[in-house]
Every structure is written in C-alpha cells, then in structure tokens.
Design a protein around this motif. Structure first.
Motif, PDB file in Angstrom:
ATOM      1  N   GLY A 266       0.813  -1.210   0.000  1.00 39.93           N
ATOM      2  CA  GLY A 266       0.000   0.000   0.000  1.00 39.93           C
ATOM      3  C   GLY A 266       0.845   1.258   0.000  1.00 39.93           C
ATOM      4  N   SER A 267       1.920   1.266   0.781  1.00 37.29           N
ATOM      5  CA  SER A 267       2.814   2.429   0.820  1.00 37.29           C
ATOM      6  C   SER A 267       3.464   2.647  -0.541  1.00 37.29           C
ATOM      7  N   LYS A 268       3.893   1.572  -1.168  1.00 35.57           N
ATOM      8  CA  LYS A 268       4.511   1.666  -2.487  1.00 35.57           C
ATOM      9  C   LYS A 268       3.499   2.170  -3.508  1.00 35.57           C
ATOM     10  N   ASN A 269       2.269   1.672  -3.391  1.00 35.43           N
ATOM     11  CA  ASN A 269       1.212   2.079  -4.313  1.00 35.43           C
ATOM     12  C   ASN A 269       0.866   3.550  -4.119  1.00 35.43           C
ATOM     13  N   ALA A 270       0.874   4.014  -2.849  1.00 37.91           N
ATOM     14  CA  ALA A 270       0.562   5.423  -2.569  1.00 37.91           C
ATOM     15  C   ALA A 270       1.637   6.342  -3.145  1.00 37.91           C
ATOM     16  N   HIS A 271       2.894   5.903  -3.066  1.00 36.28           N
ATOM     17  CA  HIS A 271       3.985   6.726  -3.584  1.00 36.28           C
ATOM     18  C   HIS A 271       3.927   6.843  -5.100  1.00 36.28           C
ATOM     19  N   ASN A 272       3.321   5.834  -5.752  1.00 38.46           N
ATOM     20  CA  ASN A 272       3.264   5.842  -7.205  1.00 38.46           C
ATOM     21  C   ASN A 272       2.048   6.558  -7.751  1.00 38.46           C
ATOM     22  N   ARG A 273       1.137   6.997  -6.851  1.00 37.00           N
ATOM     23  CA  ARG A 273      -0.038   7.705  -7.318  1.00 37.00           C
ATOM     24  C   ARG A 273       0.342   9.120  -7.740  1.00 37.00           C
TER      25      ARG A 273
END
Length: 224
Positions: A215-222
């Motif tokens: 989730g953290s990785k996905n948030a950074h890629n948004r």
C-alpha cells in the motif's frame, strides 16, 4: 444471559478492533466496517440453510463431507462473495490493506453469530476455547482473503488480477479445510492445532505487513 452474550461477542470485536487499528495509511469509515460486520452476521442464516440441505436433503452427512464441503467451502465462499459484492468495488476500498479490514469484519460477523449460538447451546464454559480457536481462525482465514483481494484490486500491468481473486477465494477454503481436518484427527488434534495456529498467526501478520508495504509503495506511485 448478558454474560453469555458478552463472552460470545467480545472476541470478535476485539480482533476486529485489532486489525482495524493496524490500518496506518487511511483508516476505513466505521460505517463501512460495521456494515461488513453486519453482512457477515446475516449470511450465517443462508449458510446454515444450505448446510442443512447439503447434509440432510442431499445426504452428504459424513464427518468428512460436513467438515470440508458444508463447513469450509460453503462458509468461505459466502464470506468471499459478500466482500466482493459489497466492498471490493466500493470507492472506500482505496488501498490494499482495506481488503483485510473488510474481509476480517465480514468473517468476524459470521464467527460472532456462530459463537453466540454455540455458547447458547453449550454454555460459556467453552468461551475461552472458542475465542482462541474458532473465532480467531475465521479472522486469520479472512486475512488471506483480504490480502489477495487487495492485490487483485491494485494489480499492476504485469500482474494477473484474476489469479489474485482466485487466491483470495481458494486459499481461505484450503486453510479452513486443514483446520477442520485437524479436529478430525481424534487424540492427535491438540498436538496439531497449536503449531497450526501459531503458523497461521505468523503468516497472517506477515500478510498484514506485506499489505502495508504494498500500500505504501502504491501510494507513492499515485499522481500527486
């Protein structure tokens, strides 16, 4: 009666609070979590009806059939279906860990009603055993379900969303079957269930960590 109801409800609510408070990115609306919990309670009734049909009307009433088919497979399918239809496509399902929250809420709603009915029939002397094994196992099966639902919803371009959804359905079924089979091993069940539950908790908490990490990785890629 109040003591019995408290003993039946407390383990499920405690576990739900634990997994809900582990959401360190964007906690879900309480109303959505409560809704999932209530849906879990409601599906217990069609599940019990279908289990009756399988065991009595269709004649699948052996110990193996009731433990594998009418318990593990039917229960996990209905819980999965509720999460998929009510939460998976909802706008509030906006990070991978949300899958765990909604799956755990639904499963614990189901487990809480099941626990209440069991304690009404058998008394609260088995309350501690019920909280340590059946209630917590439902929550841990749901962790696997929710983790792979989260991976499915936020799958990358090179990832197969359908494979993750299949994992979210069939892995909880498999774990539930193993759990039930252990209790069918007569005098050896205690020797098997303790290490199984320890491993189940360890892997479940690992899935929680992986969901947060993803989730953290996905948030950074948004896009900002």
């Amino acid at each position: 009666m109040i003591t019995l109801i408290g003993a039946a409800v407390a383990p499920g609510l405690a576990l739900l609070c634990y997994f809900y408070l582990r959401d360190n990115l964007e906690p879900e609306p309480i109303s959505m979590v409560v809704r999932s919990f209530i849906f879990g309670i409601l599906i217990a009734f069609p599940v019990m009806i279908l289990q009756y049909i399988i065991q009595v009307e269709w004649g699948f009433n052996s110990v193996w059939a009731s433990s594998v088919l009418s318990a593990a497979i039917v229960e996990e399918f209905f819980k999965w279906l509720v999460v998929f239809l009510t939460a998976y496509k909802h706008v509030e399902f906006n990070e991978p860990y949300d899958g765990i929250v909604y799956a755990v809420a639904t499963s614990l709603g189901f487990a809480t009603l099941e626990n209440l009915l069991y304690l009404i029939l058998n008394g609260n002397t088995v309350a501690i055993w019920r909280s340590l094994l059946p209630v917590s196992s439902h929550a841990l099966f749901a962790v696997w379900m929710g983790y792979y639902m989260g991976r499915a919803k936020f799958a990358g371009e090179n990832e197969n969303r359908r494979v993750f959804l299949l994992f979210s359905l069939f892995l909880p079924m498999l774990l539930h079957v193993i759990y039930n089979v252990i209790f069918m091993s007569a005098q050896y069940w205690m020797m098997l269930i303790i290490p199984f539950m320890i491993v189940l908790w360890w892997l479940g908490l690992k899935k929680v960590h992986l969901a947060h990490e993803f989730g953290s990785k996905n948030a950074h890629n948004r896009p900002q």
